[in-house]
Scaffold this motif. Structure first.
Motif, mmCIF file in Angstrom:
data_model
loop_
_atom_site.group_PDB
_atom_site.id
_atom_site.type_symbol
_atom_site.label_atom_id
_atom_site.label_comp_id
_atom_site.label_asym_id
_atom_site.label_seq_id
_atom_site.Cartn_x
_atom_site.Cartn_y
_atom_site.Cartn_z
ATOM 1 N N LEU A 49 43.541 63.434 55.516
ATOM 2 C CA LEU A 49 42.950 62.131 55.851
ATOM 3 C C LEU A 49 41.618 61.929 55.132
ATOM 4 O O LEU A 49 41.330 60.838 54.637
ATOM 5 C CB LEU A 49 42.758 62.008 57.368
ATOM 6 N N LYS A 50 40.821 62.983 55.067
ATOM 7 C CA LYS A 50 39.534 62.919 54.379
ATOM 8 C C LYS A 50 39.732 62.611 52.895
ATOM 9 O O LYS A 50 39.057 61.745 52.334
ATOM 10 C CB LYS A 50 38.795 64.244 54.558
ATOM 11 N N LEU A 51 40.688 63.308 52.273
ATOM 12 C CA LEU A 51 40.945 63.086 50.849
ATOM 13 C C LEU A 51 41.517 61.690 50.589
ATOM 14 O O LEU A 51 41.175 61.057 49.584
ATOM 15 C CB LEU A 51 41.892 64.157 50.310
ATOM 16 N N LYS A 52 42.359 61.206 51.489
ATOM 17 C CA LYS A 52 42.885 59.843 51.332
ATOM 18 C C LYS A 52 41.752 58.828 51.372
ATOM 19 O O LYS A 52 41.730 57.882 50.584
ATOM 20 C CB LYS A 52 43.902 59.524 52.435
ATOM 21 N N SER A 53 40.827 59.033 52.283
ATOM 22 C CA SER A 53 39.685 58.131 52.395
ATOM 23 C C SER A 53 38.830 58.183 51.134
ATOM 24 O O SER A 53 38.411 57.141 50.606
ATOM 25 C CB SER A 53 38.847 58.506 53.620
ATOM 26 N N GLU A 54 38.575 59.385 50.646
ATOM 27 C CA GLU A 54 37.789 59.534 49.416
ATOM 28 C C GLU A 54 38.507 58.890 48.233
ATOM 29 O O GLU A 54 37.878 58.254 47.390
ATOM 30 C CB GLU A 54 37.524 61.005 49.130
#
Length: 82
Positions: A49-54
Protein backbone atom coordinates in the motif's frame (compact mmCIF):
# COMPACT_ATOMS: atom_id res chain seq x y z
CA UNK A 1 -0.71 -62.45 35.45
CA UNK A 2 -2.56 -59.39 36.63
CA UNK A 3 0.66 -57.53 37.18
CA UNK A 4 1.72 -58.25 33.60
CA UNK A 5 -1.65 -57.03 32.32
CA UNK A 6 -1.31 -53.83 34.35
CA UNK A 7 2.19 -53.27 33.01
CA UNK A 8 0.93 -53.72 29.44
CA UNK A 9 -1.90 -51.25 30.03
CA UNK A 10 0.53 -48.77 31.62
CA UNK A 11 2.92 -49.12 28.67
CA UNK A 12 0.05 -48.62 26.21
CA UNK A 13 -1.15 -45.55 28.10
CA UNK A 14 2.40 -44.19 28.15
CA UNK A 15 2.68 -44.59 24.36
CA UNK A 16 -0.69 -42.86 23.86
CA UNK A 17 0.37 -40.05 26.18
CA UNK A 18 3.63 -39.57 24.27
CA UNK A 19 1.76 -39.51 20.94
CA UNK A 20 -0.69 -36.93 22.29
CA UNK A 21 2.19 -34.83 23.60
CA UNK A 22 3.91 -34.96 20.20
CA UNK A 23 0.69 -33.98 18.43
CA UNK A 24 0.11 -31.09 20.82
CA UNK A 25 3.67 -29.87 20.27
CA UNK A 26 3.22 -30.11 16.49
CA UNK A 27 -0.05 -28.17 16.67
CA UNK A 28 1.57 -25.47 18.79
CA UNK A 29 4.50 -25.23 16.39
CA UNK A 30 2.13 -24.94 13.43
CA UNK A 31 0.15 -22.24 15.23
CA UNK A 32 3.33 -20.23 15.77
CA UNK A 33 4.30 -20.72 12.14
CA UNK A 34 0.86 -19.54 11.04
CA UNK A 35 1.11 -16.48 13.29
CA UNK A 36 4.52 -15.65 11.81
CA UNK A 37 3.24 -16.08 8.25
CA UNK A 38 0.18 -13.96 8.99
CA UNK A 39 2.36 -11.19 10.41
CA UNK A 40 4.60 -11.41 7.36
CA UNK A 41 1.61 -11.15 5.01
CA UNK A 42 0.33 -8.12 6.91
CA UNK A 43 3.74 -6.45 6.65
CA UNK A 44 3.90 -7.12 2.91
CA UNK A 45 0.37 -5.76 2.43
CA UNK A 46 1.31 -2.61 4.33
CA UNK A 47 4.49 -2.16 2.29
CA UNK A 48 2.50 -2.73 -0.92
CA UNK A 49 0.00 0.00 0.00
CA UNK A 50 2.86 2.37 0.83
CA UNK A 51 4.56 1.70 -2.50
CA UNK A 52 1.29 2.13 -4.41
CA UNK A 53 0.83 5.50 -2.77
CA UNK A 54 4.39 6.54 -3.57
CA UNK A 55 3.94 5.39 -7.17
CA UNK A 56 0.78 7.47 -7.49
CA UNK A 57 2.64 10.55 -6.23
CA UNK A 58 5.49 9.94 -8.65
CA UNK A 59 3.07 9.32 -11.53
CA UNK A 60 1.31 12.61 -10.82
CA UNK A 61 4.64 14.43 -10.54
CA UNK A 62 5.83 13.04 -13.87
CA UNK A 63 2.53 13.92 -15.55
CA UNK A 64 2.81 17.46 -14.21
CA UNK A 65 6.38 17.77 -15.51
CA UNK A 66 5.39 16.42 -18.89
CA UNK A 67 2.44 18.80 -19.19
CA UNK A 68 4.64 21.76 -18.17
CA UNK A 69 7.31 20.84 -20.71
CA UNK A 70 6.80 21.60 -24.38
CA UNK A 71 8.73 18.50 -25.42
CA UNK A 72 5.91 16.12 -24.55
CA UNK A 73 3.01 18.25 -25.73
CA UNK A 74 1.30 17.50 -29.01
CA UNK A 75 2.27 19.78 -31.86
CA UNK A 76 0.02 21.30 -34.47
CA UNK A 77 1.70 20.34 -37.77
CA UNK A 78 -0.62 22.50 -39.89
CA UNK A 79 0.36 25.76 -38.21
CA UNK A 80 4.10 24.99 -38.58
CA UNK A 81 3.81 24.48 -42.34
CA UNK A 82 2.56 28.00 -42.99
Amino acid sequence: MMSADMDAVDAENQVKLEEKTQLINQVLELQHTLEDLSASVDAVKEENLKLKSENQVLRQYIENLMSASGVFQTTDTKSKRK
